[in-house]
Design a protein around this motif. Structure first.
Motif, PDB file in Angstrom:
ATOM      1  N   LEU A   1       3.623  72.373  49.120  1.00  0.00           N
ATOM      2  CA  LEU A   1       2.184  72.413  49.384  1.00  0.00           C
ATOM      3  C   LEU A   1       1.715  71.066  49.930  1.00  0.00           C
ATOM      4  CD1 LEU A   1      -0.633  73.516  49.334  1.00  0.00           C
ATOM      5  CD2 LEU A   1      -0.784  72.993  46.910  1.00  0.00           C
ATOM      6  N   LEU A   2       2.165  70.000  49.292  1.00  0.00           N
ATOM      7  CA  LEU A   2       1.739  68.678  49.760  1.00  0.00           C
ATOM      8  C   LEU A   2       2.226  68.425  51.183  1.00  0.00           C
ATOM      9  CD1 LEU A   2       2.215  66.601  46.491  1.00  0.00           C
ATOM     10  CD2 LEU A   2       0.110  67.493  47.489  1.00  0.00           C
ATOM     11  N   LEU A   3       3.428  68.930  51.500  1.00  0.00           N
ATOM     12  CA  LEU A   3       3.928  68.788  52.869  1.00  0.00           C
ATOM     13  C   LEU A   3       3.011  69.524  53.844  1.00  0.00           C
ATOM     14  CD1 LEU A   3       6.318  68.091  54.927  1.00  0.00           C
ATOM     15  CD2 LEU A   3       6.907  70.488  54.600  1.00  0.00           C
ATOM     16  N   PHE A   4       2.671  70.758  53.503  1.00  0.00           N
ATOM     17  CA  PHE A   4       1.846  71.549  54.419  1.00  0.00           C
ATOM     18  C   PHE A   4       0.487  70.899  54.632  1.00  0.00           C
ATOM     19  CE2 PHE A   4       4.491  75.317  52.871  1.00  0.00           C
ATOM     20  CZ  PHE A   4       5.335  75.233  53.962  1.00  0.00           C
ATOM     21  N   VAL A   5      -0.073  70.366  53.544  1.00  0.00           N
ATOM     22  CA  VAL A   5      -1.362  69.683  53.673  1.00  0.00           C
ATOM     23  C   VAL A   5      -1.229  68.481  54.605  1.00  0.00           C
ATOM     24  CG1 VAL A   5      -3.093  68.340  52.431  1.00  0.00           C
ATOM     25  CG2 VAL A   5      -2.207  70.446  51.418  1.00  0.00           C
ATOM     26  N   ALA A   6      -0.165  67.697  54.352  1.00  0.00           N
ATOM     27  CA  ALA A   6       0.022  66.495  55.169  1.00  0.00           C
ATOM     28  C   ALA A   6       0.280  66.863  56.627  1.00  0.00           C
ATOM     29  CB  ALA A   6       1.173  65.668  54.610  1.00  0.00           C
TER      30      ALA A   6
ATOM     31  N   GLN B   1      -2.875  67.881  58.362  1.00  0.00           N
ATOM     32  CA  GLN B   1      -3.699  66.706  58.661  1.00  0.00           C
ATOM     33  C   GLN B   1      -3.197  65.995  59.906  1.00  0.00           C
ATOM     34  OE1 GLN B   1      -3.571  64.461  54.959  1.00  0.00           O
ATOM     35  NE2 GLN B   1      -5.742  64.053  55.289  1.00  0.00           N
TER      36      GLN B   1
END
Lengths: 282, 304, 379
Positions: free
Chosen positions: A121-126, A129
């Motif tokens: 999830l953090l990868l997808f958010v980053a 962005q």
């Protein structure tokens, strides 16, 4: 039979009862009329009432269809990548970065799901962005996540299958003038086909079954079947879930038994062929 | 494989074959962990995303500011909740693993010593539930363990108990759920190990005067140790981070670490703390894996 | 090779002055720290059956795999028919290999296995069928064309592997322990079949084997390998009768070795004093070695006579006691302990049928050998 024989066979029987009683109980109560699920309403049961409700529920049916689609895509992706990774690890010998690949390919096997889910999830958010892709989260991100953890299983299955094959088969093909791509298509692939097929089934099941990772990487628009079921059963027992479970168990059991019968037959033949072809040498 | 196939390793296609899975795993497995690591050292902020960047261009000071922040870790260690949660998770996982081993070892042993026909049937029976939905199988226990569930109803009907037992939402229910869900992961490596044992070893031991119990303790058990370790790790590691089972069956007042991570992330929107929890778990879980691999490396030929 | 002992071994006129087909020049192969093949140079003539003979780990298989193209030399060159093979992948080499495991494709029929190589050459279907049919006839497997490898016996599988390699009409066939997986009776039979095929098709064979008997019967020449290097090359009889080192003498066949010193060095004979023998060893040919140098006398067990009575003559006679007798059927091997304590193996054919006529255990005996029998080795 010795006393030890009784002990271990008793343990086996106990274990199998333990494994199957919950499933059977769930199936039985799916035909129960009462909403109180576990209290058998002898007057009105058995009934197909909950099956009717299940098939009337657009939410469950929609989620099931979405899950099937994601599982099929994820399994296909995982099989392609996992077969390549298995081939590289089993056949390409030592090269720089092999240890890292081996670690990366097998780590998801033991990685707690919450961590995999969070990190993806953090990868997808980053990524969104930085590049604007993937736009929001939904089917695409769930599929990517499922491919990533399922490919580990496919890699292991394919790699161990290849390890069981004499690599002189491939050398013989090269020696007879076949280029590497031909060798793969005509020799390697037919030999590992059972592993690839069971890898696909495994990946499908893992994807179809996943709650935790999906919950992390799914957007508001996409709810897979396990996500819907999980939110339902968190609130307690739900009779239509019993009906759903019964159908799933029956479908899976049929599928798995059929696939096993097929692959076992094929397996036995191949094993016999290979044992023979090896000629007892070496 | 000492002599690998050099010819297959050459050629242009080869690079592509390596590159595709490699690139995927780097992007979707390694990079995400680096991001988690990075965020775990960031400061929480009320924003989207809710954390401060590690590197920031400070306009007024005209220089790059590196904010390397260990607040999240300090918070984890000092707030008793996290430490106790982690200990509780490890305890639950350890007890479940032992129970799994106690049930799984004799089962694996019985399967390995069965006739080939029965062996395949038993293996099938052990593996089949694994293919059906994990979530639905955990859910099945809710119906069994509830206060007015099947087990209490049966026990009451038999006159064994007067008042229903509290089974659901207890540690016991979590143990049952974990053992139930992970039993195949214990049995399969144990079976794979036990099946390979040379039965002549036992005959030799008997010939040298060992009774069956002695043979088991001195021959079979030591040889099966790699299988025991493999099975235990396959159960223990995912059990520590288990999320679904404690959510459905476990006590509501004592959460496990996986649930805490998820709540921290979704409910509290504290991404740095959630990340720090993830990193802490990784460190605690990676250690046993490394230990295991070293152990296995020293035992050539056995296990796998 | 000038400093080797000139044990009157004839020099090597390979296979009637034929043309050189394979040339291996200073080839070395290392796997990490391990040197598998160490600076090997070798020529194989067209039409030869060349055997690489050595124990396991001597580098013979690695050398074969480099010829096939599965391994690249760390240094040195391999030329086949004058062409440098560096950078040529296995699928473009005019070479085929018969694998030790046969490596028959388990999922293909005999026919398809044999056709596989021709399909890679993109020959027309009818042409492929014709050649596969012909080849299967040659190896007498016509009626098994539709079978799969697992439905064949070991000997039949071996012939499929051979047919599959030969159908491509290679100029050079590499065989890795071709008879290793067959049982003893079948081996003998197949050996002669292999020889027949080789002559019929005129292919050059390079055979790797650890079995000296296999090498002896098949080879036109043998290359004995030890620890990555070639230690001797020669015709089978040369390698057996004129070994150039203790390793070769000991590796091929069985031998009695005595360490000693030259005490008399004449062009037509030498005498050697061995501590373990009561008398000087008389050898009826000269050797080239520094006087007083340490040498080894090698005598094959079958070249020693055994008798109850002291034989006539006064040279090369020793006395001892039979300590053990191994009955092998066609021959018996006697372990004779000499007066000096050293044991000597003597092999005698069992000419008489009745054991009572033969020398038995614990009998005092005399042994004797002809002055032409010993081989004097300097290394």
């Amino acid at each position: 039979m010795t006393s030890r024989g009784w002990f271990r066979n008793g343990a086996l029987a106990l274990g199998l009862v333990f494994l199957y009683v919950p499933i059977l109980s769930m199936m039985v109560f799916s035909f129960n009329h009462s909403r109180l699920v576990t209290v058998w309403d002898a007057a009105n049961s058995p009934t197909l009432k909950w099956y009717g409700e299940l098939f009337a529920s657009e939410q469950l049916l929609g989620a099931a269809w979405l899950s099937v689609r994601i599982a099929a895509m994820a399994a296909t992706g995982a099989v392609v990548l996992g077969t390549l990774a298995g081939l590289v690890l089993a056949r390409f010998g030592a090269f720089r970065g092999r240890a890292l690949l081996s670690g990366l390919a097998t780590a998801p096997l033991v990685m707690p799901e919450v961590i995999t889910g969070l990190s993806l999830l953090l990868l997808f958010v980053a990524l969104e962005q930085l590049t604007g892709w993937p736009e929001g989260r939904g089917v695409l991100t769930i599929t990517i996540a499922h491919v990533t953890f399922a490919l580990a299983y496919v890699t292991v299955v394919v790699q161990s299958r290849l390890a069981g094959f004499d690599d002189s088969l491939e050398e013989a093909a090269l020696d007879l003038g076949a280029r590497p791509a031909t060798v793969f298509l005509r020799i390697t692939l037919p030999l590992i086909l059972p592993a690839v097929a069971s890898g696909w089934l495994l990946a499908f099941t893992l994807s179809w079954d996943d709650v935790v990772i999906s919950q992390f990487v799914a957007g508001p628009g996409a709810s897979t079947l396990p996500m819907v079921v999980f939110s339902k059963v968190r609130l307690g027992v739900s009779p239509d879930v019993n009906a759903l479970a019964t159908l799933v168990v029956l479908a899976v059991a049929t599928g798995v038994l059929g696939a096993t019968a097929w692959s076992r037959r094929r397996e036995r033949r191949l094993a016999r062929e290979q044992r023979a072809a090896r000629g007892g040498g070496r | 494989m000492a002599r690998s196939n050099q010819a297959l390793r050459q050629g242009a296609g080869r690079r592509l074959v390596v590159a595709v899975p490699y690139a995927w795993l780097l992007l979707f497995f390694l990079v995400p962990f680096l991001i988690v690591l990075k965020i775990s050292f960031s400061e929480a902020r009320v924003a989207m995303p809710p954390y401060a960047p590690l590197l920031e261009w400070a306009e007024e000071a005209r220089r790059l500011v590196v904010t390397f922040n260990v607040d999240s870790y300090v918070f984890l260690l000092t707030d008793g909740l996290y430490v106790s949660t982690l200990l509780y998770s490890v305890q639950v996982a350890a007890i479940s693993t032992l129970l799994c081993l106690a049930l799984g070892y004799p089962m694996a042993y019985a399967i390995a010593r069965a006739t080939p026909r029965l062996r395949n049937l038993y293996l099938m029976l052990v593996v089949l539930p694994f293919w059906t939905s994990f979530l639905l199988r955990v859910y099945a226990w809710v119906g069994l363990l509830k206060t007015d569930g099947v087990i209490n109803n049966v026990l009451t009907a038999l006159g064994l108990i007067d008042a229903p037992l509290t089974l659901l939402y207890t540690d016991f229910a979590v143990y049952v759920g974990i053992v139930y869900s992970y039993l195949p992961f214990m049995i399969l490596p144990l079976y794979a190990n036990l099946e390979k044992h040379d039965l002549q070893l036992l005959e030799a031991a008997a010939d040298l005067g060992a009774r069956p119990v002695t043979s088991f303790l001195r021959i079979t058990l030591p040889l099966s140790l790699p299988g025991v370790i493999a099975g235990s790790l396959l159960v223990f590691i995912p059990a520590v981070g288990e999320y679904v089972i404690p959510s459905l069956l476990g006590p509501t007042d004592q959460l496990m670490i996986g649930r805490v991570l998820s709540d921290e992330f979704f409910a509290n929107r504290d991404w740095p703390v959630a990340s720090a929890v993830a990193i802490t778990m990784l460190v605690l879980l990676v250690m046993p894996i490394l230990l295991f691999q070293r152990l296995q490396g020293r035992q050539p030929g056995v296990g796998r | 090779m000038a400093d080797l002992p000139l044990d009157s071994a004839p020099t090597l006129p390979a296979a009637g002055g034929a043309r050189e087909y394979v040339r291996i020049e200073n080839v070395t192969k290392r796997f990490g720290d391990v040197t598998a093949v160490d600076d090997v140079s070798l020529s194989v003539m067209k039409g030869e059956i060349f055997c690489l003979l050595g124990g396991s780990g001597c580098g013979k298989t690695t050398l074969l795999r480099m010829l096939a193209g599965f391994e690249t030399p760390t240094s040195g060159r391999i030329l086949i028919d004058g062409q440098d093979m560096a950078g040529t992948p296995p699928y473009e080499r005019p070479v085929n290999m018969m694998f030790q495991s046969y490596a028959l494709f388990p999922h293909m029929t005999v026919e398809k296995n044999v056709a596989f190589g021709l399909e890679q050459e993109r020959l027309a279907r009818p042409e492929i069928e014709r050649r596969v049919g012909e080849m299967l006839e040659i190896v007498r497997l016509g009626e098994f064309a539709r079978r799969k490898p697992h439905q064949l016996s070991g000997g039949q599988r071996q012939r499929v592997a051979l047919a599959r390699a030969l159908v491509k009409r290679p100029k050079l066939l590499l065989l890795d322990e071709p008879l290793g997986a067959l049982d003893r009776k079948l081996r003998e039979h197949t050996q002669f079949e292999l020889l027949g095929l080789q002559q019929q098709l005129g292919v050059t064979f390079i055979v790797v084997t650890h079995d000296q008997e296999e090498a002896m019967t098949l080879a036109t020449r043998i290359g004995v390998m030890d620890r990555g290097g070639i230690v001797q090359v020669g015709r089978p009889s040369e390698v057996y009768e004129f070994p150039q080192s203790r390793f070769v003498a000991d590796f091929i066949g069985s031998v009695n070795l005595f360490e000693g010193r030259l005490v008399e060095d004449e062009p037509d004979h030498v005498r050697i004093r061995c501590a373990e023998l009561a008398h000087l060893v008389h050898v009826d040919h000269g050797i080239s070695s520094a006087p007083d140098a340490t040498v080894w006398v090698a005598i094959r067990p079958e070249k020693i006579e055994l008798s109850r009575e002291r034989p006539a003559g006064d040279q090369n006679i020793e006395r001892g006691v039979v300590r053990d007798v191994a009955y092998l059927g066609d021959a018996s091997v006697y372990l004779v302990q000499l007066d000096g304590g050293r044991s000597v193996r003597v092999r005698l054919p069992n000419v008489e049928r009745h054991a009572s006529d033969r020398v038995a255990r614990d009998e005092a005996v005399w042994i004797r050998w002809h002055p032409s029998s010993p081989v004097v080795l300097t290394q």
